[in-house]
Enzyme design. Sequence first.
Site, PDB file in Angstrom:
ATOM      1  CB  ILE A  30      50.949  18.229  -7.666  1.00 59.38           C
ATOM      2  CG1 ILE A  30      51.226  17.389  -6.441  1.00 59.38           C
ATOM      3  CG2 ILE A  30      52.239  18.554  -8.410  1.00 59.38           C
ATOM      4  CD1 ILE A  30      51.765  15.993  -6.766  1.00 59.38           C
ATOM      5  CG  ASN A  86      53.756  26.326 -19.600  1.00 64.06           C
ATOM      6  OD1 ASN A  86      53.722  27.519 -19.884  1.00 64.06           O
ATOM      7  ND2 ASN A  86      53.695  25.899 -18.348  1.00 64.06           N
ATOM      8  CD  GLN A  93      54.104  20.253 -23.215  1.00 67.49           C
ATOM      9  OE1 GLN A  93      54.500  20.721 -24.287  1.00 67.49           O
ATOM     10  NE2 GLN A  93      53.158  19.333 -23.154  1.00 67.49           N
ATOM     11  CB  SER A  94      57.495  19.949 -16.689  1.00 62.19           C
ATOM     12  OG  SER A  94      56.250  20.103 -16.066  1.00 62.19           O
ATOM     13  CG  HIS A  99      49.114  20.361 -19.006  1.00 55.56           C
ATOM     14  ND1 HIS A  99      50.093  19.630 -19.637  1.00 55.56           N
ATOM     15  CD2 HIS A  99      49.756  21.315 -18.294  1.00 55.56           C
ATOM     16  CE1 HIS A  99      51.279  20.106 -19.316  1.00 55.56           C
ATOM     17  NE2 HIS A  99      51.113  21.142 -18.513  1.00 55.56           N
ATOM     18  CG  LEU A 100      43.505  25.572 -20.445  1.00 53.81           C
ATOM     19  CD1 LEU A 100      44.374  26.595 -21.172  1.00 53.81           C
ATOM     20  CD2 LEU A 100      42.109  25.546 -21.094  1.00 53.81           C
ATOM     21  CG  HIS A 101      49.013  25.513 -16.371  1.00 55.06           C
ATOM     22  ND1 HIS A 101      49.586  25.041 -15.207  1.00 55.06           N
ATOM     23  CD2 HIS A 101      49.766  25.007 -17.386  1.00 55.06           C
ATOM     24  CE1 HIS A 101      50.637  24.287 -15.506  1.00 55.06           C
ATOM     25  NE2 HIS A 101      50.776  24.255 -16.820  1.00 55.06           N
TER      26      HIS A 101
HETATM   27  P1  DGP Z   1      53.809  22.243 -17.385  1.00 54.07           P
HETATM   28  O1  DGP Z   1      55.056  22.917 -16.908  1.00 54.07           O
HETATM   29  O2  DGP Z   1      52.917  23.174 -18.151  1.00 54.07           O
HETATM   30  O3  DGP Z   1      54.099  20.945 -18.108  1.00 54.07           O
HETATM   31  O4  DGP Z   1      53.008  21.897 -16.049  1.00 54.07           O
HETATM   32  C1  DGP Z   1      52.813  20.635 -15.546  1.00 54.07           C
HETATM   33  C2  DGP Z   1      52.071  20.809 -14.250  1.00 54.07           C
HETATM   34  O5  DGP Z   1      51.627  19.554 -13.836  1.00 54.07           O
HETATM   35  C3  DGP Z   1      52.901  21.402 -13.120  1.00 54.07           C
HETATM   36  O6  DGP Z   1      52.354  22.667 -12.761  1.00 54.07           O
HETATM   37  C4  DGP Z   1      52.771  20.406 -11.991  1.00 54.07           C
HETATM   38  C5  DGP Z   1      51.639  19.514 -12.425  1.00 54.07           C
HETATM   39  N1  DGP Z   1      51.798  18.141 -12.054  1.00 54.07           N
HETATM   40  C6  DGP Z   1      52.845  17.335 -12.363  1.00 54.07           C
HETATM   41  N2  DGP Z   1      52.659  16.111 -11.844  1.00 54.07           N
HETATM   42  C7  DGP Z   1      51.459  16.147 -11.202  1.00 54.07           C
HETATM   43  C8  DGP Z   1      50.727  15.168 -10.462  1.00 54.07           C
HETATM   44  O7  DGP Z   1      51.123  14.025 -10.291  1.00 54.07           O
HETATM   45  N3  DGP Z   1      49.522  15.579  -9.944  1.00 54.07           N
HETATM   46  C9  DGP Z   1      49.054  16.841 -10.125  1.00 54.07           C
HETATM   47  N4  DGP Z   1      47.879  17.133  -9.572  1.00 54.07           N
HETATM   48  N5  DGP Z   1      49.722  17.778 -10.809  1.00 54.07           N
HETATM   49  C10 DGP Z   1      50.913  17.430 -11.339  1.00 54.07           C
END
Ligand code: DGP
Length: 113
Positions: A30, A86, A93-94, A99-101
């Site tokens: 997102i 992360n 990690q949020s 999850h894998l970016h």
């Molecule tokens: P991390 O910091 O590794 O936990 O990254 C979490 C990612 O998830 C961050 O880059 C934004 C993404 N993200 C969070 N909420 C949503 C959502 O509702 N939809 C999508 N497509 N991505 C999201």
Amino acid sequence: MDCIFCKIISGEIPSPHIYEDDQVVVINDINPQAPVHMLVLPKKHVESVAATTDEDQALLGHMMRVAAIMAEKVGIAESGYRLIVNTGRDGAQSVLHLHLHVLGGKQMTEQMA
Ligand code: DGP
């Protein structure tokens, strides 16, 4: 379970599944940090890579393989890309669902942190 990625996987929160199989869903981030920024989400809720067990080895490998397949599909396999997982507080990690970016479509910096 109050997990945003579980809700995206189930369809409760709409987010296009750009790839899906029996083990994973891939979505676009997102808040993209690069022209291509996909997230490979395991359908199984696991909080982080730190919470995985030996049972998850095949799933972890599958996530990497799907990342490579998707990179090929969106046209960044040749130019290259970066995979990031992360983990925990210091890993920034949020979302507490593994999850894998997959980041690509631009030149990454050499800086890792
Ligand atoms: P991390 O910091 O590794 O936990 O990254 C979490 C990612 O998830 C961050 O880059 C934004 C993404 N993200 C969070 N909420 C949503 C959502 O509702 N939809 C999508 N497509 N991505 C999201």
